[in-house]
Design an enzyme around this catalytic site. Structure first.
Site, short mmCIF file in Angstrom:
data_model
loop_
_atom_site.label_atom_id
_atom_site.label_comp_id
_atom_site.label_asym_id
_atom_site.label_seq_id
_atom_site.Cartn_x
_atom_site.Cartn_y
_atom_site.Cartn_z
N ASN A 159 0.80 -1.24 0.00
CA ASN A 159 0.00 0.00 0.00
C ASN A 159 0.83 1.28 0.00
O ASN A 159 0.43 2.29 -0.56
CB ASN A 159 -1.04 -0.01 1.13
CG ASN A 159 -0.43 -0.11 2.50
OD1 ASN A 159 0.72 -0.51 2.65
ND2 ASN A 159 -1.20 0.24 3.52
N GLU A 258 4.11 -4.00 12.46
CA GLU A 258 3.07 -2.98 12.19
C GLU A 258 1.95 -3.72 11.49
O GLU A 258 2.05 -4.03 10.31
CB GLU A 258 3.63 -1.88 11.29
CG GLU A 258 4.77 -1.08 11.89
CD GLU A 258 4.37 -0.24 13.08
OE1 GLU A 258 3.15 -0.12 13.36
OE2 GLU A 258 5.27 0.29 13.75
N GLU A 466 7.92 2.90 14.79
CA GLU A 466 8.76 3.30 13.67
C GLU A 466 8.74 4.82 13.58
O GLU A 466 7.69 5.44 13.75
CB GLU A 466 8.23 2.69 12.37
CG GLU A 466 8.30 1.17 12.38
CD GLU A 466 8.04 0.55 11.02
OE1 GLU A 466 7.09 0.99 10.35
OE2 GLU A 466 8.78 -0.36 10.64
#
Ligand code: ADP
Length: 485
Positions: A159, A258, A466
């Site tokens: 994505n 994530e 992150e």
């Protein structure tokens, strides 16, 4: 000569190992397609276990030399890579749009955002600290240092083909780790172009490898089983994240995860409605809705729900749908037919359960994998989309009456990535941001991502952060040295 031939000049379409592109062991290739047309863009080397292990050999060969470089050297290479990346914004943006589908304007935004992780971590590289203390007993010294974890496997999704890579590569390189990237099979081209940019920026051969392939597990399993690998960092679905955590357990690897989200977006009765509508547009439609931080459940106070739904539907109905590289397009295609089928099934399920279609609601006939910008109102909380990630241009609006009810509903999910809410009441802003079970909370805004802030989820949305000053610690081990005084 095809119109896509220019890709050959930009992208090394092999397995990127030791600073050069090579055919996959065995010579297989796989096709990368344009989701706006279904047409093949190019063939890419189909990496497998032999390629993955070759990349790890090469990473291990240079790991200690890379860890021993000065922070200034690593910072200079990251900075140079950022500069080249920004110089190539137009080429990278077009490439990303071709393989992923988002509009070129959004791809340009991702080049800026994704590139920023390289600049930010070039600045963090020189701030890896430590600490020094006297033991309370007085007889010794406590010296705490930070050392690179070692070779890292980074598995990235389709994505955000650039940013999900740079968010891992930036801090890993800054910390002194070598990295092997396994990009998503739908979008390997952007990461391969980035590898070539790093080589141009002076990154020593072997420090960064990119192994594309059509069979992810064939690449990742032998790496995770190899005791030389020290870390896996992953962005993708919770299902695959759990699988990787199980595999990482065998060698007790450091992990950063994530994973999926199910973000609530709450509009309280005292919200600035114009601001909330703009925020909803960003939180829902950024990246065509294909973001793990996308507003998945839009809760609007029942006193303003009707107006909100009508105005939001009006906004979405004007969006122009088409190939992301065509002029004046606001919304590109979904990534592939599987994703479109998932979105269609979730919408059909909600409508069958009683949701009211305010605009859209249907896939658009091909070629390409387009779906109408959609607003569903009065969605029952029993609909599947209340629990599951939509990952498409579909806004689901739910009514609520009290803060207590909406906070409980917002938290009633195994996910905990992003949450958003709109209010003008400062007390409520603090109270609700503390009560929401999410790693990131946007107050009166629909976008939270910022390279200078820690991005990460709680609950089943992930482990670790992150970006920010936190991000580099994911790639550093703490070492305590006990000294006699
Ligand atoms: P999505 O459903 O959004 O495609 P995935 O979690 O399937 O997300 O994919 C994210 C990344 O994980 C991609 O690079 C994909 O190739 C990789 N992946 C998928 N399945 C596996 C697996 N079994 N082992 C390792 N990586 C995988």
């Amino acid at each position: 000569m095809s119109e896509y031939d220019f890709i050959r000049d930009l992208v090394p379409t092999g397995v990127w190992i030791d600073g050069a592109a090579a055919p996959a062991c065995g010579g297989a290739t796989f096709a990368v397609s344009d989701p706006a047309t279904g047409q093949v863009l190019t063939e890419v080397a189909d990496g497998g276990s032999a390629d993955a292990l070759r990349a790890l050999d090469s990473a291990c060969r240079v790991q200690s030399a890379w860890a021993a470089t000065s922070a200034r050297e690593r910072a200079a290479i990251l900075r140079r890579a950022w500069e080249i990346l920004i110089e190539r914004t137009e080429e990278l943006a077009l490439l990303m749009t071709l393989e992923m589908g988002k509009t070129v304007a959004e791809s340009r935004g991702e080049v800026a955002y994704g590139g920023e992780f390289l600049r930010w971590f070039s600045e963090e590289a020189v701030r890896i600290g430590g600490r020094n203390a006297t033991a309370p007993g007085g007889a010794g010294r406590i010296l705490v240092t930070q050392q690179p974890v070692g070779p890292v496997l980074a598995i990235t999704p389709w994505n955000f083909p650039l940013a999900m890579g740079t968010r891992k590569i930036g801090p890993a390189l800054a910390a002194g780790c070598t990295v092997i990237v396994k990009p998503a099979e739908d979008t390997p081209l952007t990461m391969l172009m980035l590898a070539a940019i790093f080589a141009e920026a002076g990154l020593p051969d072997g420090v960064l490898s990119v192994v594309p392939g059509s069979d992810a597990a064939a690449i990742t399993e032998p790496l995770l089983a190899d005791p030389r690998l020290r870390k896996v960092t992953f962005t993708g679905s919770t299902r695959v994240g759990k699988l990787l955590l199980r595999q990482a357990a065998e060698n007790v690897l450091r992990t950063s995860m994530e994973l999926g989200g199910n973000a609530p977006f709450i509009v309280f009765e005292d919200a600035d409605l114009d601001l909330a509508l703009t925020g909803a547009l960003a939180a829902k439609m950024r990246n065509g809705g294909e973001a793990c931080t996308a507003a998945n459940r839009i809760y609007v106070h029942n006193s303003i729900r009707e107006e909100f739904a009508a105005r939001f539907a009006e906004k979405l109905a004007t969006l122009r749908v088409g190939p992301g590289y065509a002029p004046e397009v606001d919304l590109g295609p979904l990534i592939n037919e599987r994703q479109r089928a998932t979105v269609t099934a979730l919408v059909d399920d909600a409508v069958a359960a009683g949701a009211v279609v305010r605009t859209g609601g249907k896939p658009i006939e091909g070629p390409g994998f387009f779906f109408q910008p959609t607003v569903l109102d009065e969605v029952p909380r029993t609909a599947r989309m209340h629990r599951e990630e939509i990952f498409g241009p579909v806004a689901a609006i739910y009514g609520f009456d009290t803060e207590e009810d909406v906070v409980a509903a917002a938290n009633d999910t195994e996910f905990g990535l992003a949450a958003y809410f709109f209010t003008r009441d400062l007390d409520r802003a603090l109270r609700v941001s503390e009560a929401l079970e999410a790693g990131m909370v946007g107050v009166n805004r629909g976008v939270v991502s910022d390279p200078a802030a820690p991005f990460g989820g709680i609950k089943q949305s992930g482990l670790g952060s992150e970006g920010g000053s936190e991000g580099i610690h994911e790639y550093l081990d703490t070492k305590y040295v006990a000294l006699t005084r």
